[in-house]
Scaffold this active site. Structure first.
Site, PDB file in Angstrom:
ATOM      1  N   ARG A  94     167.748 104.996  38.886  1.00  0.00           N
ATOM      2  CA  ARG A  94     169.028 105.239  38.913  1.00  0.00           C
ATOM      3  C   ARG A  94     169.696 105.960  39.972  1.00  0.00           C
ATOM      4  O   ARG A  94     168.964 107.106  40.186  1.00  0.00           O
ATOM      5  CB  ARG A  94     169.297 105.989  37.359  1.00  0.00           C
ATOM      6  CG  ARG A  94     169.136 105.108  36.209  1.00  0.00           C
ATOM      7  CD  ARG A  94     169.897 104.042  35.908  1.00  0.00           C
ATOM      8  NE  ARG A  94     169.973 103.269  34.704  1.00  0.00           N
ATOM      9  CZ  ARG A  94     169.135 102.187  34.574  1.00  0.00           C
ATOM     10  NH1 ARG A  94     168.771 101.662  35.892  1.00  0.00           N
ATOM     11  NH2 ARG A  94     169.033 101.660  33.476  1.00  0.00           N
ATOM     12  N   ASP A 101     168.368 100.159  45.512  1.00  0.00           N
ATOM     13  CA  ASP A 101     168.858  98.873  44.634  1.00  0.00           C
ATOM     14  C   ASP A 101     169.644  99.505  43.520  1.00  0.00           C
ATOM     15  O   ASP A 101     170.368  98.617  42.569  1.00  0.00           O
ATOM     16  CB  ASP A 101     167.574  98.367  43.593  1.00  0.00           C
ATOM     17  CG  ASP A 101     167.501  97.104  43.050  1.00  0.00           C
ATOM     18  OD1 ASP A 101     168.395  96.266  43.734  1.00  0.00           O
ATOM     19  OD2 ASP A 101     167.240  96.932  41.853  1.00  0.00           O
ATOM     20  N   HIS A 141     171.166  95.853  42.769  1.00  0.00           N
ATOM     21  CA  HIS A 141     170.442  96.192  41.322  1.00  0.00           C
ATOM     22  C   HIS A 141     169.893  95.042  40.677  1.00  0.00           C
ATOM     23  O   HIS A 141     170.303  94.494  39.699  1.00  0.00           O
ATOM     24  CB  HIS A 141     171.643  96.596  40.430  1.00  0.00           C
ATOM     25  CG  HIS A 141     170.683  97.433  39.459  1.00  0.00           C
ATOM     26  ND1 HIS A 141     171.648  98.497  38.589  1.00  0.00           N
ATOM     27  CD2 HIS A 141     169.646  97.695  38.860  1.00  0.00           C
ATOM     28  CE1 HIS A 141     170.784  99.070  37.777  1.00  0.00           C
ATOM     29  NE2 HIS A 141     169.696  98.430  37.795  1.00  0.00           N
ATOM     30  N   GLY A 177     155.669 106.153  34.589  1.00  0.00           N
ATOM     31  CA  GLY A 177     155.777 105.182  33.417  1.00  0.00           C
ATOM     32  C   GLY A 177     155.225 103.804  33.445  1.00  0.00           C
ATOM     33  O   GLY A 177     154.647 103.636  34.602  1.00  0.00           O
ATOM     34  N   GLU A 188     178.222 101.395  40.397  1.00  0.00           N
ATOM     35  CA  GLU A 188     178.090  99.767  40.757  1.00  0.00           C
ATOM     36  C   GLU A 188     179.262  99.078  39.922  1.00  0.00           C
ATOM     37  O   GLU A 188     179.690  99.158  39.323  1.00  0.00           O
ATOM     38  CB  GLU A 188     176.741  99.577  40.184  1.00  0.00           C
ATOM     39  CG  GLU A 188     175.529 100.279  40.507  1.00  0.00           C
ATOM     40  CD  GLU A 188     174.305  99.669  40.190  1.00  0.00           C
ATOM     41  OE1 GLU A 188     174.213  99.014  38.966  1.00  0.00           O
ATOM     42  OE2 GLU A 188     173.248 100.392  40.337  1.00  0.00           O
ATOM     43  N   SER A 208     154.891 115.785  32.554  1.00  0.00           N
ATOM     44  CA  SER A 208     153.504 116.397  32.053  1.00  0.00           C
ATOM     45  C   SER A 208     152.491 115.310  32.918  1.00  0.00           C
ATOM     46  O   SER A 208     152.797 114.116  33.104  1.00  0.00           O
ATOM     47  CB  SER A 208     153.504 116.327  30.656  1.00  0.00           C
ATOM     48  OG  SER A 208     153.455 115.205  30.008  1.00  0.00           O
TER      49      SER A 208
END
Length: 310
Positions: free
Chosen positions: A228, A252, A275, A149, A257, A172
């Protein structure tokens, strides 16, 4: 004047952007404040500002009769109850792409620190030692990106500057890119020296990087997760790190958390950050501005800029 319930805690410096556009804010960054705001001021709240791990539940939505829009900072929205929102006609937006350059910078910082052993080298000098260890170069290494992305693309562009070969896996193949597509996460891991996890969280991506993928990455492989924690099987990752079946990991994000497993803190082949991959003044300002733009569009009866669903 529309009222926004703000559940996030990381962009406070830039919340005046919303106030300048005429929005009234209810700040509720802790679980207790959140519960109190929903219970006692639910009838006032028109919009919610949250982030993926904080989410927003169906029960909370039901307590806010005027709620029309939920804005999520960052790309992930895994803990927002989308079916409940859609059933109520509540619009959900996210901040996809806004912090991509910052996350990509942090990814490369983690990778450089890990592969070049910077934390251990720094610690040795501070102990008045002169520890010299030969570490890999980046040139001609195979970089695998799970999730191409906005963040994945930004990482790939930076990797090209280090003369790395880029492969990726997404749901895809992505049109218009020259990078090599791998059909599965396992195939991607097998073709990578460095594996970057940059895909959204949620049930659909849980443990895409499982024990088999970690074994395929191998004893000379390095894994970076800025997405994540749920995407990676943490138990399998720790086991591989402890027993030399993986060279190192840069993390991270964590399963619970801000709690970080103590075992990770004891390993010298990991680099850990709290994070902060998407945090920068530029990203925070851009994120809040995107929220403002989405809210203004919504309340003007126009299409929002970054809808999560149509």
């Amino acid at each position: 004047m529309k009222t926004v319930l703000v559940l996030v805690e990381s962009v406070n410096e830039y919340l005046p952007i919303l106030e300048e556009q005429g929005f009234r804010l209810i700040l509720a960054p802790t679980p207790a404040m959140r519960a109190e705001a929903v219970a006692t001021r639910g009838s006032e709240i028109d919009a919610v500002l949250t982030r993926g791990p904080l989410g927003f539940t169906a029960a909370e939505m039901a307590a806010l009769p005027k709620l029309g829009i939920i804005c999520v900072i960052g790309a992930g929205y895994e803990q927002v109850d989308l079916p409940a929102a859609e059933a109520r006609g509540i619009v959900v937006t996210n901040g996809a792409g806004v912090n991509a350059p910052t996350v990509a910078d942090h990814t490369m910082a983690l990778l450089l620190s890990l592969v070049r052993d910077i934390p251990q080298a720094d610690a040795s000098v501070r102990r008045s030692e002169w520890r010299k260890v030969t570490r890999p170069s980046f040139a001609n290494k195979r970089l695998g990106i799970l999730g191409l992305g906005s963040v994945g693309m930004a990482i790939a562009k930076r990797a090209l500057g280090f003369d790395m070969q880029v492969s990726y896996h997404s749901r895809s193949p992505r049109a218009g890119v020259d990078f090599t597509y791998c059909a599965t996460p396992l195939a991607l891991a097998a073709e990578s020296d460095f594996l970057i996890v940059a895909t959204p969280g949620g049930s659909g991506t849980r443990h895409l990087i499982d024990r088999a993928a970690i074994e395929a990455l191998g004893a000379e492989g390095f894994l970076i997760n800025i997405a994540r924690a749920s995407v990676v099987d943490t138990a399998a990752l720790v086991d591989a790190l402890q027993h030399g079946r993986l060279a190192g990991a840069g993390l991270d994000v964590f399963d619970d958390e801000p709690q970080v497993p103590d075992v990770l803190k004891t390993l010298n082949n990991v680099v850990l950050t709290p994070h902060v991959g998407g945090l920068s003044p530029e990203a925070s300002r851009g994120t809040v501005q995107m929220v403002a733009d989405n809210l203004l569009a919504f309340y003007a009866g126009k299409p929002v800029l970054t809808p999560v669903y149509s």
